[in-house]
Design a protein around this motif. Structure first.
Motif, PDB file in Angstrom:
ATOM      1  N   MET A   1       2.413  24.669  17.091  1.00 59.76           N
ATOM      2  CA  MET A   1       3.305  25.632  17.760  1.00 59.76           C
ATOM      3  C   MET A   1       3.167  25.496  19.271  1.00 59.76           C
ATOM      4  O   MET A   1       2.074  25.553  19.814  1.00 59.76           O
ATOM      5  CB  MET A   1       2.945  27.057  17.344  1.00 59.76           C
ATOM      6  CG  MET A   1       3.163  27.348  15.874  1.00 59.76           C
ATOM      7  SD  MET A   1       4.913  27.282  15.417  1.00 59.76           S
ATOM      8  CE  MET A   1       5.531  28.700  16.311  1.00 59.76           C
ATOM      9  N   LYS A   2       4.295  25.260  19.935  1.00 60.83           N
ATOM     10  CA  LYS A   2       4.272  25.148  21.388  1.00 60.83           C
ATOM     11  C   LYS A   2       4.145  26.538  21.993  1.00 60.83           C
ATOM     12  O   LYS A   2       4.716  27.502  21.507  1.00 60.83           O
ATOM     13  CB  LYS A   2       5.540  24.466  21.887  1.00 60.83           C
ATOM     14  CG  LYS A   2       5.640  22.986  21.507  1.00 60.83           C
ATOM     15  CD  LYS A   2       6.854  22.381  22.136  1.00 60.83           C
ATOM     16  CE  LYS A   2       6.938  20.875  21.890  1.00 60.83           C
ATOM     17  NZ  LYS A   2       7.042  20.555  20.478  1.00 60.83           N
ATOM     18  N   SER A   3       3.437  26.599  23.117  1.00 61.28           N
ATOM     19  CA  SER A   3       3.279  27.869  23.804  1.00 61.28           C
ATOM     20  C   SER A   3       4.571  28.199  24.538  1.00 61.28           C
ATOM     21  O   SER A   3       5.395  27.313  24.826  1.00 61.28           O
ATOM     22  CB  SER A   3       2.118  27.787  24.799  1.00 61.28           C
ATOM     23  OG  SER A   3       2.436  26.891  25.843  1.00 61.28           O
ATOM     24  N   PRO A   4       4.805  29.469  24.872  1.00 61.60           N
ATOM     25  CA  PRO A   4       6.019  29.853  25.609  1.00 61.60           C
ATOM     26  C   PRO A   4       6.156  29.117  26.934  1.00 61.60           C
ATOM     27  O   PRO A   4       7.272  28.754  27.335  1.00 61.60           O
ATOM     28  CB  PRO A   4       5.830  31.360  25.821  1.00 61.60           C
ATOM     29  CG  PRO A   4       4.943  31.786  24.700  1.00 61.60           C
ATOM     30  CD  PRO A   4       4.017  30.627  24.469  1.00 61.60           C
ATOM     31  N   VAL A   5       5.038  28.899  27.615  1.00 61.27           N
ATOM     32  CA  VAL A   5       5.090  28.202  28.912  1.00 61.27           C
ATOM     33  C   VAL A   5       5.593  26.777  28.731  1.00 61.27           C
ATOM     34  O   VAL A   5       6.411  26.277  29.501  1.00 61.27           O
ATOM     35  CB  VAL A   5       3.703  28.203  29.582  1.00 61.27           C
ATOM     36  CG1 VAL A   5       3.727  27.370  30.856  1.00 61.27           C
ATOM     37  CG2 VAL A   5       3.267  29.632  29.892  1.00 61.27           C
ATOM     38  N   THR A   6       5.090  26.081  27.685  1.00 56.71           N
ATOM     39  CA  THR A   6       5.530  24.707  27.424  1.00 56.71           C
ATOM     40  C   THR A   6       7.020  24.662  27.127  1.00 56.71           C
ATOM     41  O   THR A   6       7.733  23.770  27.602  1.00 56.71           O
ATOM     42  CB  THR A   6       4.738  24.126  26.237  1.00 56.71           C
ATOM     43  OG1 THR A   6       3.335  24.198  26.518  1.00 56.71           O
ATOM     44  CG2 THR A   6       5.125  22.680  25.996  1.00 56.71           C
ATOM     45  N   LYS A   7       7.515  25.612  26.336  1.00 60.74           N
ATOM     46  CA  LYS A   7       8.938  25.660  26.029  1.00 60.74           C
ATOM     47  C   LYS A   7       9.767  25.878  27.290  1.00 60.74           C
ATOM     48  O   LYS A   7      10.823  25.259  27.477  1.00 60.74           O
ATOM     49  CB  LYS A   7       9.210  26.772  25.018  1.00 60.74           C
ATOM     50  CG  LYS A   7       8.607  26.513  23.646  1.00 60.74           C
ATOM     51  CD  LYS A   7       8.893  27.677  22.705  1.00 60.74           C
ATOM     52  CE  LYS A   7       8.300  27.418  21.329  1.00 60.74           C
ATOM     53  NZ  LYS A   7       8.535  28.541  20.393  1.00 60.74           N
ATOM     54  N   ILE A   8       9.305  26.750  28.149  1.00 62.51           N
ATOM     55  CA  ILE A   8      10.023  27.023  29.402  1.00 62.51           C
ATOM     56  C   ILE A   8      10.082  25.764  30.261  1.00 62.51           C
ATOM     57  O   ILE A   8      11.114  25.439  30.869  1.00 62.51           O
ATOM     58  CB  ILE A   8       9.343  28.169  30.169  1.00 62.51           C
ATOM     59  CG1 ILE A   8       9.519  29.486  29.393  1.00 62.51           C
ATOM     60  CG2 ILE A   8       9.920  28.297  31.579  1.00 62.51           C
ATOM     61  CD1 ILE A   8       8.753  30.648  29.987  1.00 62.51           C
ATOM     62  N   ILE A   9       8.959  25.021  30.319  1.00 58.73           N
ATOM     63  CA  ILE A   9       8.920  23.789  31.124  1.00 58.73           C
ATOM     64  C   ILE A   9       9.912  22.765  30.585  1.00 58.73           C
ATOM     65  O   ILE A   9      10.646  22.112  31.349  1.00 58.73           O
ATOM     66  CB  ILE A   9       7.495  23.205  31.129  1.00 58.73           C
ATOM     67  CG1 ILE A   9       6.551  24.120  31.921  1.00 58.73           C
ATOM     68  CG2 ILE A   9       7.478  21.804  31.728  1.00 58.73           C
ATOM     69  CD1 ILE A   9       5.101  23.702  31.851  1.00 58.73           C
ATOM     70  N   VAL A  10       9.947  22.595  29.256  1.00 62.66           N
ATOM     71  CA  VAL A  10      10.863  21.623  28.648  1.00 62.66           C
ATOM     72  C   VAL A  10      12.312  21.989  28.942  1.00 62.66           C
ATOM     73  O   VAL A  10      13.125  21.131  29.340  1.00 62.66           O
ATOM     74  CB  VAL A  10      10.621  21.551  27.127  1.00 62.66           C
ATOM     75  CG1 VAL A  10      11.708  20.696  26.455  1.00 62.66           C
ATOM     76  CG2 VAL A  10       9.245  20.974  26.835  1.00 62.66           C
ATOM     77  N   VAL A  11      12.656  23.248  28.752  1.00 66.98           N
ATOM     78  CA  VAL A  11      14.033  23.693  29.026  1.00 66.98           C
ATOM     79  C   VAL A  11      14.372  23.504  30.501  1.00 66.98           C
ATOM     80  O   VAL A  11      15.470  23.048  30.851  1.00 66.98           O
ATOM     81  CB  VAL A  11      14.198  25.173  28.622  1.00 66.98           C
ATOM     82  CG1 VAL A  11      15.556  25.700  29.075  1.00 66.98           C
ATOM     83  CG2 VAL A  11      14.044  25.332  27.117  1.00 66.98           C
ATOM     84  N   LEU A  13      13.128  21.285  32.582  1.00 64.44           N
ATOM     85  CA  LEU A  13      13.327  19.860  32.871  1.00 64.44           C
ATOM     86  C   LEU A  13      14.695  19.374  32.394  1.00 64.44           C
ATOM     87  O   LEU A  13      15.355  18.573  33.066  1.00 64.44           O
ATOM     88  CB  LEU A  13      12.216  19.037  32.212  1.00 64.44           C
ATOM     89  CG  LEU A  13      10.841  19.088  32.886  1.00 64.44           C
ATOM     90  CD1 LEU A  13       9.825  18.298  32.087  1.00 64.44           C
ATOM     91  CD2 LEU A  13      10.936  18.537  34.303  1.00 64.44           C
ATOM     92  N   ILE A  14      15.095  19.843  31.230  1.00 67.37           N
ATOM     93  CA  ILE A  14      16.406  19.429  30.716  1.00 67.37           C
ATOM     94  C   ILE A  14      17.520  19.896  31.648  1.00 67.37           C
ATOM     95  O   ILE A  14      18.447  19.140  31.975  1.00 67.37           O
ATOM     96  CB  ILE A  14      16.613  20.002  29.295  1.00 67.37           C
ATOM     97  CG1 ILE A  14      15.640  19.340  28.310  1.00 67.37           C
ATOM     98  CG2 ILE A  14      18.055  19.788  28.843  1.00 67.37           C
ATOM     99  CD1 ILE A  14      15.687  19.935  26.918  1.00 67.37           C
ATOM    100  N   ILE A  15      17.422  21.146  32.102  1.00 66.22           N
ATOM    101  CA  ILE A  15      18.447  21.679  33.015  1.00 66.22           C
ATOM    102  C   ILE A  15      18.441  20.923  34.334  1.00 66.22           C
ATOM    103  O   ILE A  15      19.500  20.565  34.870  1.00 66.22           O
ATOM    104  CB  ILE A  15      18.195  23.184  33.251  1.00 66.22           C
ATOM    105  CG1 ILE A  15      18.412  23.967  31.949  1.00 66.22           C
ATOM    106  CG2 ILE A  15      19.115  23.718  34.349  1.00 66.22           C
ATOM    107  CD1 ILE A  15      18.052  25.435  32.051  1.00 66.22           C
ATOM    108  N   VAL A  16      17.215  20.680  34.875  1.00 61.40           N
ATOM    109  CA  VAL A  16      17.118  19.953  36.147  1.00 61.40           C
ATOM    110  C   VAL A  16      17.681  18.549  36.018  1.00 61.40           C
ATOM    111  O   VAL A  16      18.419  18.065  36.901  1.00 61.40           O
ATOM    112  CB  VAL A  16      15.646  19.909  36.608  1.00 61.40           C
ATOM    113  CG1 VAL A  16      15.487  18.936  37.779  1.00 61.40           C
ATOM    114  CG2 VAL A  16      15.186  21.296  37.023  1.00 61.40           C
ATOM    115  N   ALA A  17      17.336  17.855  34.910  1.00 68.19           N
ATOM    116  CA  ALA A  17      17.841  16.488  34.713  1.00 68.19           C
ATOM    117  C   ALA A  17      19.368  16.488  34.624  1.00 68.19           C
ATOM    118  O   ALA A  17      20.036  15.603  35.198  1.00 68.19           O
ATOM    119  CB  ALA A  17      17.235  15.900  33.436  1.00 68.19           C
ATOM    120  N   PHE A  18      19.920  17.470  33.954  1.00 70.86           N
ATOM    121  CA  PHE A  18      21.375  17.549  33.832  1.00 70.86           C
ATOM    122  C   PHE A  18      22.032  17.796  35.184  1.00 70.86           C
ATOM    123  O   PHE A  18      23.019  17.137  35.542  1.00 70.86           O
ATOM    124  CB  PHE A  18      21.743  18.664  32.856  1.00 70.86           C
ATOM    125  CG  PHE A  18      23.224  18.902  32.753  1.00 70.86           C
ATOM    126  CD1 PHE A  18      24.031  18.038  32.022  1.00 70.86           C
ATOM    127  CD2 PHE A  18      23.810  19.994  33.392  1.00 70.86           C
ATOM    128  CE1 PHE A  18      25.396  18.266  31.943  1.00 70.86           C
ATOM    129  CE2 PHE A  18      25.162  20.215  33.302  1.00 70.86           C
ATOM    130  CZ  PHE A  18      25.964  19.352  32.574  1.00 70.86           C
TER     131      PHE A  18
END
Length: 223
Positions: A1-11, A13-18
């Motif tokens: 299970m990913k922690s909330p902080v890890t999920k926030i970082i992934v999201v 990065l996806i937004i920034v890359a886009f």
């Protein structure tokens, strides 16, 4: 299970890359570049911008994972300590019962003679003769004459006095372990339970001059 902080970082990065891709395509990339040159230029831009962000995100995720590991280790350590404390509490209660089982006293009234146990003198609210079972510090210090004892009874009183003194020490240790357990658990449940269980005992021992304080867990944090 990913922690909330890890999920926030992934999201994030996806937004920034886009956004970077959109900004590059519509804001920076010259319109006259076409084909593979356009893709190569875009790839170089993405590599130069996204790679540092990815490294930063990985570093943040690593720090977060380290915190989670430390928190888990502390939780496991605290759980093990709680189990040890519960074992100590069980042993102390067993020692109290074993010690009190050594004391038997004949209570002589006008009509009959009744044998009572040391546990009755400490725990039974209906035992009105408990002072006859628990010697006071004052009486022991003043000797056999003040107790109106028959010859040979004084050593028994000394033995009872020492035995109840041991019980008082056990209760003090029990209190320390219960309070430590509750400190780890973050509540007063254990202390409240044992304080009520030993309320009569601590009150009677203190009134007879033994070195013991009345247990009041309601004064602890979180009561």
């Amino acid at each position: 299970m990913k922690s909330p902080v890890t999920k926030i970082i992934v999201v994030f990065l996806i937004i920034v890359a886009f956004l970077i891709a959109v900004f590059y395509v519509y804001g920076i990339l010259p319109g006259n570049i076409e084909g593979h040159q356009r893709l190569a230029s875009f790839g170089t831009y993405i590599g130069g911008v996204v790679t540092p962000l990815t490294v930063l995100a990985a570093l943040i995720a690593l720090v977060q994972r380290d915190k989670e590991h430390r928190s888990e280790i502390e939780r496991i350590t605290a759980q093990g300590h709680k189990i040890d404390l519960l074992r100590f509490i069980e042993h102390i209660e067993s020692d109290i019962e074993s010690t009190l089982s050594q004391i038997t006293v004949n209570i002589i009234t006008k009509t009959n003679s009744v044998q009572r146990l040391g546990a009755d003198a400490l725990f039974s609210p209906t035992m009105l003769e408990w002072k006859e079972v628990i010697p006071s510090v004052h009486d022991i210090k003043n000797g056999a004459n003040s107790l109106n004892l028959m010859p040979g009874d004084y050593p028994k009183k000394i033995l009872s006095f020492e035995t109840f003194g041991i019980v008082a020490a056990y209760i003090k240790r029990l209190r320390e372990h219960c309070e430590e357990y509750d400190r780890i658990a973050g509540n007063n449940i254990t202390s409240l339970y044992f304080a009520r269980k030993y309320k009569i005992a601590t009150t009677r021992l203190k009134s007879r001059g033994y070195q013991i304080d009345v247990w009041d867990p309601t004064a602890q944090k979180g009561a």
